[in-house]
Structure formats: C-alpha cells, structure tokens
Motif scaffolding. Structure first.
Motif, mmCIF file in Angstrom:
data_model
loop_
_atom_site.group_PDB
_atom_site.id
_atom_site.type_symbol
_atom_site.label_atom_id
_atom_site.label_comp_id
_atom_site.label_asym_id
_atom_site.label_seq_id
_atom_site.Cartn_x
_atom_site.Cartn_y
_atom_site.Cartn_z
ATOM 1 N N LEU A 1 34.748 46.651 43.208
ATOM 2 C CA LEU A 1 34.392 46.329 44.582
ATOM 3 C C LEU A 1 35.190 45.128 45.055
ATOM 4 O O LEU A 1 35.237 44.098 44.379
ATOM 5 C CB LEU A 1 32.893 46.030 44.713
ATOM 6 N N GLN B 1 27.376 37.671 48.985
ATOM 7 C CA GLN B 1 28.466 38.313 48.243
ATOM 8 C C GLN B 1 27.981 38.841 46.886
ATOM 9 O O GLN B 1 28.431 39.894 46.424
ATOM 10 C CB GLN B 1 29.628 37.335 48.072
ATOM 11 N N GLY C 1 36.688 43.268 49.030
ATOM 12 C CA GLY C 1 36.464 43.315 50.463
ATOM 13 C C GLY C 1 37.359 42.359 51.205
ATOM 14 O O GLY C 1 38.016 41.510 50.608
ATOM 15 N N GLN D 1 29.972 38.854 56.703
ATOM 16 C CA GLN D 1 30.499 37.603 56.160
ATOM 17 C C GLN D 1 31.437 36.931 57.169
ATOM 18 O O GLN D 1 31.439 35.716 57.319
ATOM 19 C CB GLN D 1 31.225 37.856 54.838
ATOM 20 N N ALA E 1 33.985 43.204 55.372
ATOM 21 C CA ALA E 1 32.880 42.242 55.338
ATOM 22 C C ALA E 1 32.667 41.616 56.718
ATOM 23 O O ALA E 1 32.923 40.428 56.933
ATOM 24 C CB ALA E 1 33.150 41.192 54.275
ATOM 25 N N ARG F 1 37.425 40.109 55.085
ATOM 26 C CA ARG F 1 36.772 39.764 56.352
ATOM 27 C C ARG F 1 37.634 40.271 57.498
ATOM 28 O O ARG F 1 38.831 39.964 57.541
ATOM 29 C CB ARG F 1 36.667 38.242 56.480
ATOM 30 N N ASP G 1 26.526 42.071 47.688
ATOM 31 C CA ASP G 1 27.591 43.066 47.894
ATOM 32 C C ASP G 1 28.002 43.696 46.566
ATOM 33 O O ASP G 1 28.192 44.901 46.452
ATOM 34 C CB ASP G 1 28.868 42.418 48.465
ATOM 35 N N MET H 1 35.067 46.979 50.905
ATOM 36 C CA MET H 1 34.124 46.636 51.955
ATOM 37 C C MET H 1 34.766 45.824 53.061
ATOM 38 O O MET H 1 35.485 44.858 52.792
ATOM 39 C CB MET H 1 32.997 45.806 51.341
HETATM 40 N N1 TRP Z 1 35.023 36.861 50.351
HETATM 41 C C1 TRP Z 1 35.991 37.898 50.566
HETATM 42 C C2 TRP Z 1 37.068 37.384 51.540
HETATM 43 O O1 TRP Z 1 36.902 36.349 52.143
HETATM 44 C C3 TRP Z 1 35.382 39.154 51.147
HETATM 45 C C4 TRP Z 1 34.249 39.716 50.352
HETATM 46 C C5 TRP Z 1 32.978 39.900 50.775
HETATM 47 C C6 TRP Z 1 34.278 40.188 48.987
HETATM 48 N N2 TRP Z 1 32.218 40.443 49.822
HETATM 49 C C7 TRP Z 1 32.964 40.644 48.701
HETATM 50 C C8 TRP Z 1 35.260 40.257 47.995
HETATM 51 C C9 TRP Z 1 32.616 41.134 47.442
HETATM 52 C C10 TRP Z 1 34.915 40.749 46.742
HETATM 53 C C11 TRP Z 1 33.595 41.194 46.463
HETATM 54 O O2 TRP Z 1 38.071 38.038 51.717
#
Ligand code: TRP
Length: 335
Positions: free
Chosen positions: A9, A137, A11, A47, A44, A13, A140, A42
């Motif tokens: 997983l 997170q 992600g 976030q 996000a 933003r 997530d 994902m």
């Molecule tokens: N924090 C990551 C970013 O700023 C985005 C993110 C959200 C993420 N949830 C996550 C990454 C879970 C890995 C796993 O790009």
C-alpha cells in the motif's frame, strides 16, 4: 511452497500534478512491483486536507490529475487498485479507535511530524488533524491488510508508529485482527529541485512535472542550477550539488558516460550547455510518451477507474472493520 504474495500500500496526496521526483522516488517502482505483488495505491485526499482544509476544491480537482499521471507512467489499473481515501469512511472509524491508543506527546515526537511542524510554522499551535495524520495513515495501512509499504527511509518513523498502534490495539483487545507491516525500502535517492534545493516539490516551484510541455521541460532544464563558479567552459566545475549531474545520475542510463563527463567537468573544459542539451534530450525521450498517454485519458475515465478501485477496497475495509468492531465489542443487536 512459495511465499504468500506481498500486499503493498502506498499513496499520494492530491495537491498537484506529480513530478520527476515522484517518478524516480515511487512511480517507477510501482510500475515494476505491480507484476509481482498485490498493489493498492491510495489517493490521500483526506490527508491532503490536513494542509488544504481551506481549499478543498484544490484537492478534489487534483484527484483526476494524479490518476492520469499514474496511468501515463504505466500503472495498470488491471494490476494495481487505485482508490480514493475519503470515499472509505471505515478509515475514519478505525482512526478514531486508534487515536485512543497514542498520546499527543508521542505524536509530537514523531520525527516526520516534528520536521513538518517546523516547515509549516505550526510550533505555537498545531491543528489536531495535522498532528494525528500518522494515526490516520496507520489506519490506511492496516485497514486494507497491507504487508509492506514501499517507501524511502524517511517513512520509517511512520511505519514504526503504525506497528506500535497495531501491537497496542491487538494487546488491548486481545485480538490479532490488525497486522504489523514492513517498510519495503526503495533505494532511489530523493531528487533535488531544479534550483538546487534539497527537495523537488510543487510548493517550491522547482520541479519538472510529468505533464509539462516539451517547451517547459526545455526551459526548466536550461534554467537548472549548476556551479555558480563555473563561468568559462575551461573553468573546473563542481559536480556535487550540481542539479544537471543529479538529474543525469537519476535519468541517464549510460552510467559510465556520466562518470566520464563528471571527470571532465571537474577538470575543466566541459560547458554547462553541452550537459544541459544531453539532459534535455534524455528527459524529452522519457516524457514524450508519458505526455502522449496522459492526454489520451479524460478526467471522466480517470475518475471511473478510481471509483471502480474504491469499490473493491470498500469490501476489504468492511471486512476488517467488522473484525475490529467485534474485537472491541461495539456490536449491538436488539434480540
Ligand atoms: N503520506 C503520504 C504522502 O504524503 C501519502 C500516504 C497516505 C501514504 N497514506 C499512506 C503513503 C499510507 C503510504 C501508506 O505522500
């Protein structure tokens, strides 16, 4: 017996289109990994709202842009499930339960958060939503039963925080319904900005976007910071901190040639223009097919893919959440 398939997983933003820093840091890696692992990506948006809560429309608008970037670089929605965080309310439910298991001082000690608090000038008063995003997170990661998070070393504190929460949850509720996760370290170094700043980022305006036109890429390459003391071609120049070399290191497949160019540059007799022309050609070759694929996808198609992916993730979310509710005991039946 073969090892069970890894569940990944990651992600992003959706605060703007993705750039070459994302490409070398994570996108390239995801394109590879999707062939051997189960992969969830994902978007996000929740976030992103911890920073952009006053401009939600900016976040919403960028969801389709990010999906288009994914498709353009070769993330295949048949192999990788792309989904939208805010459309899975179970994430909020799990976050709420996890928040009871961590202290505010522990969150403030998280090195990533500490650093970001400074960057945003939040020292005096930290928005609670921001402080708690590592908990969200953790939700997530655990809600979708990921086994690995592919990321750089900078994400290690986030994984540690996640695993602390998992152990605390399982111990408190005498269950094993949440699983610890491993950082799958990607070795690509962070790409510096075209101005020589330590990080290429959209907010600093120093990145080359995957969606930039050929002309813009050209202009950005020719405006790159090199060595301010390398004035004449014959002058010896510095290669460390020199953006053109940092990008050649990241994108030029002929490593031997890059090493010999570096040696020449240090000695003197190699001009910035020659190097910039070489880099421009390499980046144009890389980005032309990406741009072509990107414009072939409409916003509607991009959103359809993300909505379809969200449906699949919703099923996993509901299953985990049912186990979580059972473990905590918040189950009510009137019979
Ligand atoms: N924090 C990551 C970013 O700023 C985005 C993110 C959200 C993420 N949830 C996550 C990454 C879970 C890995 C796993 O790009």
């Amino acid at each position: 017996m073969s090892e069970p398939k890894r569940v990944l997983l990651t992600g992003d933003r959706p605060t703007g289109p993705l750039h070459l820093g994302h490409y070398v840091g994570s996108l390239q890696n995801r394109v590879q990994l999707q062939h051997t692992c189960e992969q969830f990506v994902m978007i996000a948006d929740m976030q992103a709202l911890t920073d952009y809560f006053e401009r939600p429309e900016h976040v919403v608008k960028n969801v389709a842009e990010v999906v288009k970037d994914y498709l353009a670089v070769g993330i295949d929605p048949k192999k990788t499930t792309i989904f939208i965080q805010s459309q899975i309310p179970e994430l909020c439910e799990l976050t709420m339960l996890l928040l009871n298991l961590v202290t505010t001082s522990r969150l403030q000690r998280n090195p990533t958060i500490k650093n970001e608090i400074q960057l945003r000038g939040f020292e005096e008063s930290i928005p609670a939503g921001f402080l708690c995003y590592p908990v969200s997170q953790a939700a997530d990661i655990t809600l979708f039963r990921a086994t690995h998070v592919p990321a750089g070393e900078d994400q290690a504190p986030m994984i540690e925080q996640t695993n602390e929460l998992v152990r605390r949850f399982n111990h408190t509720y005498k269950t094993d319904c949440l699983c610890e996760v491993e950082l799958m370290l990607s070795k690509t170094p962070r790409l510096i900005g075209i101005d020589g700043n330590a990080k290429a980022s959209k907010s600093l305006g120093n990145a080359i976007f995957l969606s930039d036109s050929a002309e813009t890429v050209h202009e950005k390459v020719f405006s790159m910071y090199t060595d301010p003391n390398h004035i004449r071609v014959s002058d010896p120049g510095k290669t460390e901190g020199n953006v053109v070399f940092a990008y050649l290191d990241a994108f030029d497949s002929d490593k031997d040639e890059v090493e010999s160019l570096k040696a020449q540059y240090r000695k003197g007799g190699l001009g910035d223009m020659t190097l910039k022309r070489r880099l421009d050609e390499i980046l144009q070759t890389l980005l032309a097919p990406v741009r072509e694929k990107r414009v072939a996808v409409t916003d509607k198609e991009a959103l359809e893919i993300a909505i379809e992916g969200t449906k699949k993730m919703k099923t996993i979310a509901q299953n985990t959440m049912e186990a979580v509710r059972n473990a905590v005991g918040i189950v009510y039946r009137a019979e």
